[in-house]
Design a protein around this motif. Structure first.
Motif, PDB file in Angstrom:
ATOM      1  N   ALA A  12      13.611 -12.819  -9.081  1.00 37.74           N
ATOM      2  CA  ALA A  12      14.732 -13.769  -9.016  1.00 37.74           C
ATOM      3  C   ALA A  12      14.633 -14.656  -7.778  1.00 37.74           C
ATOM      4  O   ALA A  12      14.091 -14.259  -6.748  1.00 37.74           O
ATOM      5  CB  ALA A  12      16.063 -13.022  -8.995  1.00 37.74           C
ATOM      6  N   VAL A  13      15.158 -15.865  -7.906  1.00 37.29           N
ATOM      7  CA  VAL A  13      15.312 -16.771  -6.766  1.00 37.29           C
ATOM      8  C   VAL A  13      16.804 -16.971  -6.562  1.00 37.29           C
ATOM      9  O   VAL A  13      17.482 -17.550  -7.420  1.00 37.29           O
ATOM     10  CB  VAL A  13      14.617 -18.122  -7.012  1.00 37.29           C
ATOM     11  N   ILE A  14      17.325 -16.475  -5.455  1.00 34.83           N
ATOM     12  CA  ILE A  14      18.758 -16.521  -5.180  1.00 34.83           C
ATOM     13  C   ILE A  14      19.022 -17.651  -4.195  1.00 34.83           C
ATOM     14  O   ILE A  14      18.639 -17.577  -3.022  1.00 34.83           O
ATOM     15  CB  ILE A  14      19.260 -15.194  -4.564  1.00 34.83           C
ATOM     16  N   PRO A  15      19.678 -18.740  -4.632  1.00 36.80           N
ATOM     17  CA  PRO A  15      19.998 -19.821  -3.702  1.00 36.80           C
ATOM     18  C   PRO A  15      21.244 -19.471  -2.887  1.00 36.80           C
ATOM     19  O   PRO A  15      22.251 -19.032  -3.431  1.00 36.80           O
ATOM     20  CB  PRO A  15      20.276 -21.014  -4.620  1.00 36.80           C
ATOM     21  N   VAL A  16      21.140 -19.615  -1.586  1.00 32.35           N
ATOM     22  CA  VAL A  16      22.302 -19.427  -0.695  1.00 32.35           C
ATOM     23  C   VAL A  16      22.402 -20.716   0.110  1.00 32.35           C
ATOM     24  O   VAL A  16      22.010 -20.800   1.261  1.00 32.35           O
ATOM     25  CB  VAL A  16      22.138 -18.198   0.228  1.00 32.35           C
ATOM     26  N   ASP A  17      22.860 -21.773  -0.587  1.00 31.95           N
ATOM     27  CA  ASP A  17      22.728 -23.122  -0.047  1.00 31.95           C
ATOM     28  C   ASP A  17      23.985 -23.982  -0.171  1.00 31.95           C
ATOM     29  O   ASP A  17      23.925 -25.194  -0.012  1.00 31.95           O
ATOM     30  CB  ASP A  17      21.551 -23.824  -0.731  1.00 31.95           C
ATOM     31  N   ARG A  57       0.836  -1.205   0.000  1.00 30.59           N
ATOM     32  CA  ARG A  57       0.000   0.000   0.000  1.00 30.59           C
ATOM     33  C   ARG A  57       0.876   1.261   0.000  1.00 30.59           C
ATOM     34  O   ARG A  57       0.711   2.154  -0.833  1.00 30.59           O
ATOM     35  CB  ARG A  57      -0.911  -0.027   1.225  1.00 30.59           C
ATOM     36  N   GLY A  58       1.810   1.319   0.935  1.00 29.25           N
ATOM     37  CA  GLY A  58       2.703   2.471   1.017  1.00 29.25           C
ATOM     38  C   GLY A  58       3.709   2.510  -0.123  1.00 29.25           C
ATOM     39  O   GLY A  58       4.078   3.585  -0.605  1.00 29.25           O
ATOM     40  N   MET A  59       4.160   1.334  -0.556  1.00 32.02           N
ATOM     41  CA  MET A  59       5.130   1.291  -1.648  1.00 32.02           C
ATOM     42  C   MET A  59       4.528   1.803  -2.950  1.00 32.02           C
ATOM     43  O   MET A  59       5.189   2.499  -3.727  1.00 32.02           O
ATOM     44  CB  MET A  59       5.646  -0.144  -1.823  1.00 32.02           C
ATOM     45  N   LEU A  60       3.272   1.470  -3.203  1.00 31.91           N
ATOM     46  CA  LEU A  60       2.599   1.944  -4.413  1.00 31.91           C
ATOM     47  C   LEU A  60       2.446   3.463  -4.394  1.00 31.91           C
ATOM     48  O   LEU A  60       2.623   4.129  -5.418  1.00 31.91           O
ATOM     49  CB  LEU A  60       1.242   1.261  -4.572  1.00 31.91           C
ATOM     50  N   ARG A  61       2.130   3.999  -3.208  1.00 30.70           N
ATOM     51  CA  ARG A  61       2.009   5.461  -3.094  1.00 30.70           C
ATOM     52  C   ARG A  61       3.356   6.127  -3.348  1.00 30.70           C
ATOM     53  O   ARG A  61       3.436   7.173  -3.993  1.00 30.70           O
ATOM     54  CB  ARG A  61       1.479   5.843  -1.709  1.00 30.70           C
ATOM     55  N   ALA A  62       4.422   5.514  -2.810  1.00 26.19           N
ATOM     56  CA  ALA A  62       5.765   6.092  -2.953  1.00 26.19           C
ATOM     57  C   ALA A  62       6.384   5.794  -4.314  1.00 26.19           C
ATOM     58  O   ALA A  62       7.399   6.384  -4.678  1.00 26.19           O
ATOM     59  CB  ALA A  62       6.676   5.548  -1.852  1.00 26.19           C
ATOM     60  N   ARG A  63       5.784   4.847  -5.036  1.00 24.38           N
ATOM     61  CA  ARG A  63       6.306   4.382  -6.332  1.00 24.38           C
ATOM     62  C   ARG A  63       7.727   3.841  -6.211  1.00 24.38           C
ATOM     63  O   ARG A  63       8.567   4.023  -7.079  1.00 24.38           O
ATOM     64  CB  ARG A  63       6.234   5.499  -7.391  1.00 24.38           C
ATOM     65  N   LYS A  64       7.966   3.122  -5.123  1.00 23.72           N
ATOM     66  CA  LYS A  64       9.239   2.431  -4.936  1.00 23.72           C
ATOM     67  C   LYS A  64       9.104   1.481  -3.754  1.00 23.72           C
ATOM     68  O   LYS A  64       8.250   1.678  -2.876  1.00 23.72           O
ATOM     69  CB  LYS A  64      10.387   3.405  -4.676  1.00 23.72           C
ATOM     70  N   GLY A  65       9.933   0.455  -3.746  1.00 21.61           N
ATOM     71  CA  GLY A  65       9.923  -0.481  -2.632  1.00 21.61           C
ATOM     72  C   GLY A  65      10.728  -1.719  -2.949  1.00 21.61           C
ATOM     73  O   GLY A  65      10.971  -2.040  -4.114  1.00 21.61           O
ATOM     74  N   ARG A  66      11.152  -2.404  -1.899  1.00 20.87           N
ATOM     75  CA  ARG A  66      11.896  -3.652  -2.037  1.00 20.87           C
ATOM     76  C   ARG A  66      11.261  -4.700  -1.135  1.00 20.87           C
ATOM     77  O   ARG A  66      11.046  -4.459   0.057  1.00 20.87           O
ATOM     78  CB  ARG A  66      13.373  -3.472  -1.628  1.00 20.87           C
ATOM     79  N   VAL A  67      10.965  -5.850  -1.716  1.00 20.55           N
ATOM     80  CA  VAL A  67      10.411  -6.975  -0.957  1.00 20.55           C
ATOM     81  C   VAL A  67      11.298  -8.182  -1.193  1.00 20.55           C
ATOM     82  O   VAL A  67      11.618  -8.506  -2.343  1.00 20.55           O
ATOM     83  CB  VAL A  67       8.967  -7.290  -1.401  1.00 20.55           C
ATOM     84  N   VAL A  68      11.707  -8.826  -0.111  1.00 22.25           N
ATOM     85  CA  VAL A  68      12.495 -10.057  -0.196  1.00 22.25           C
ATOM     86  C   VAL A  68      11.779 -11.129   0.621  1.00 22.25           C
ATOM     87  O   VAL A  68      11.494 -10.931   1.807  1.00 22.25           O
ATOM     88  CB  VAL A  68      13.931  -9.872   0.335  1.00 22.25           C
ATOM     89  N   LEU A  69      11.456 -12.242  -0.026  1.00 20.97           N
ATOM     90  CA  LEU A  69      10.800 -13.361   0.643  1.00 20.97           C
ATOM     91  C   LEU A  69      11.844 -14.428   0.952  1.00 20.97           C
ATOM     92  O   LEU A  69      12.655 -14.770   0.086  1.00 20.97           O
ATOM     93  CB  LEU A  69       9.705 -13.951  -0.249  1.00 20.97           C
ATOM     94  N   ILE A  70      11.791 -14.972   2.157  1.00 21.64           N
ATOM     95  CA  ILE A  70      12.728 -16.022   2.539  1.00 21.64           C
ATOM     96  C   ILE A  70      12.060 -17.379   2.318  1.00 21.64           C
ATOM     97  O   ILE A  70      11.146 -17.768   3.051  1.00 21.64           O
ATOM     98  CB  ILE A  70      13.195 -15.880   4.003  1.00 21.64           C
ATOM     99  N   SER A  71      12.514 -18.071   1.293  1.00 26.18           N
ATOM    100  CA  SER A  71      12.001 -19.399   0.967  1.00 26.18           C
ATOM    101  C   SER A  71      12.964 -20.436   1.559  1.00 26.18           C
ATOM    102  O   SER A  71      13.437 -20.276   2.679  1.00 26.18           O
ATOM    103  CB  SER A  71      11.855 -19.546  -0.552  1.00 26.18           C
ATOM    104  N   SER A  72      13.261 -21.493   0.823  1.00 31.73           N
ATOM    105  CA  SER A  72      14.144 -22.551   1.309  1.00 31.73           C
ATOM    106  C   SER A  72      14.538 -23.446   0.155  1.00 31.73           C
ATOM    107  O   SER A  72      13.758 -23.628  -0.795  1.00 31.73           O
ATOM    108  CB  SER A  72      13.426 -23.392   2.373  1.00 31.73           C
ATOM    109  N   VAL A  73      15.729 -24.027   0.259  1.00 32.06           N
ATOM    110  CA  VAL A  73      16.135 -25.031  -0.723  1.00 32.06           C
ATOM    111  C   VAL A  73      15.135 -26.185  -0.754  1.00 32.06           C
ATOM    112  O   VAL A  73      14.915 -26.804  -1.799  1.00 32.06           O
ATOM    113  CB  VAL A  73      17.561 -25.536  -0.420  1.00 32.06           C
TER     114      VAL A  73
END
Length: 239
Positions: A227-232, A117-133
């Motif tokens: 992107a999916v960045i593996p750190v494994d 919501r706030g990122m759309l108003r600001a027209r910028k933002g970074r989201v990183v999701l922590i998944s798993s191998v």
């Protein structure tokens, strides 16, 4: 200018290392935690600790209101909070499955939707999701966890397409086995067995996961999204 950063599940393990990395970079960091008391280190780092169970939409809303009041709208979101309830399929209950998916996948939906919501108003933002191998290569006894973590990849890539024109990037970090309290509880024999399957023959340090997350939130990663960045340590190669 320091940014408003939120790390869910930032009170221990990987989440705490991520919060530390951003705080040491001068960002305004808030973390959510579900139970107990946040470690003193968070206070020492100047982090804002907010109790929030991400399976409860009302708690998510209240957490964001507190963070926005004290740090401003969230500009960087790291969705890290997650749970495991490992069990073989025939012994896995409905609750074992749905509770893991509700925290790891639906809970991530809740916190990302609110941040956007706030990122759309600001027209910028970074989201990183922590998944798993595990979400990429699977693991016996972890069908619920693997399904929830694999779901994050499709979720992130859909949002990367949806929100990219607003200068919002959505990426996934997929850690392998990390040296945390959870993996230390496995016992030396099992830990050695797992390490033997990893090309780099060791567990990751939490700070190594945090470094990749911080990179994805930096100006250097402005053209990386979906992107999916593996750190494994090479464990999931080919997936």
């Amino acid at each position: 200018m320091s940014r408003s950063v939120l790390v869910t599940g930032g009170n221990r393990g990987i989440g705490l290392a991520i919060a530390r990395a951003f705080a040491e970079s001068g960002e305004k960091v808030a973390v959510t935690y579900r139970s107990g008391e946040p470690p003193q280190e968070l206070t020492d780092l100047g982090c804002l600790a907010v109790r929030c169970d991400i399976t409860d939409p009302e708690q998510v809303e209240q957490a964001y209101k507190e963070i926005e009041e004290k740090h401003g709208p969230v500009e960087v979101l790291v969705a890290n909070a997650g749970v495991t309830k490992d069990q073989l399929l025939l012994r896995m209950s409905e609750e074992d499955f749905t509770s893991v998916v509700d925290t790891n996948l639906t809970g991530t939906f809740r916190v990302v939707k609110r941040a956007s919501r706030g990122m759309l108003r600001a027209r910028k933002g970074r989201v990183v999701l922590i998944s798993s191998v595990v979400g990429l290569m699977g693991s016996a006894g972890q069908a619920n966890y693997a399904a929830s973590k694999a779901g994050l990849v499709g979720f992130a890539r859909s949002l990367a397409r949806e929100l990219g024109s607003r200068n919002i990037t959505i990426n996934v970090v997929a850690p392998g086995f990390v040296d945390t309290d959870m993996t230390r509880a496995l016992g030396e024999e099992r830990r050695a067995e797992i390490a033997g399957q990893i090309p780099l023959a060791r567990y990751a340090e939490p700070a190594e996961i945090a470094a990749s997350v911080r990179f994805l939130a930096s100006d250097d990663a402005a053209y990386i999204t979906g992107a999916v960045i593996p750190v494994d340590g090479g464990l999931g190669m080919g997936h």
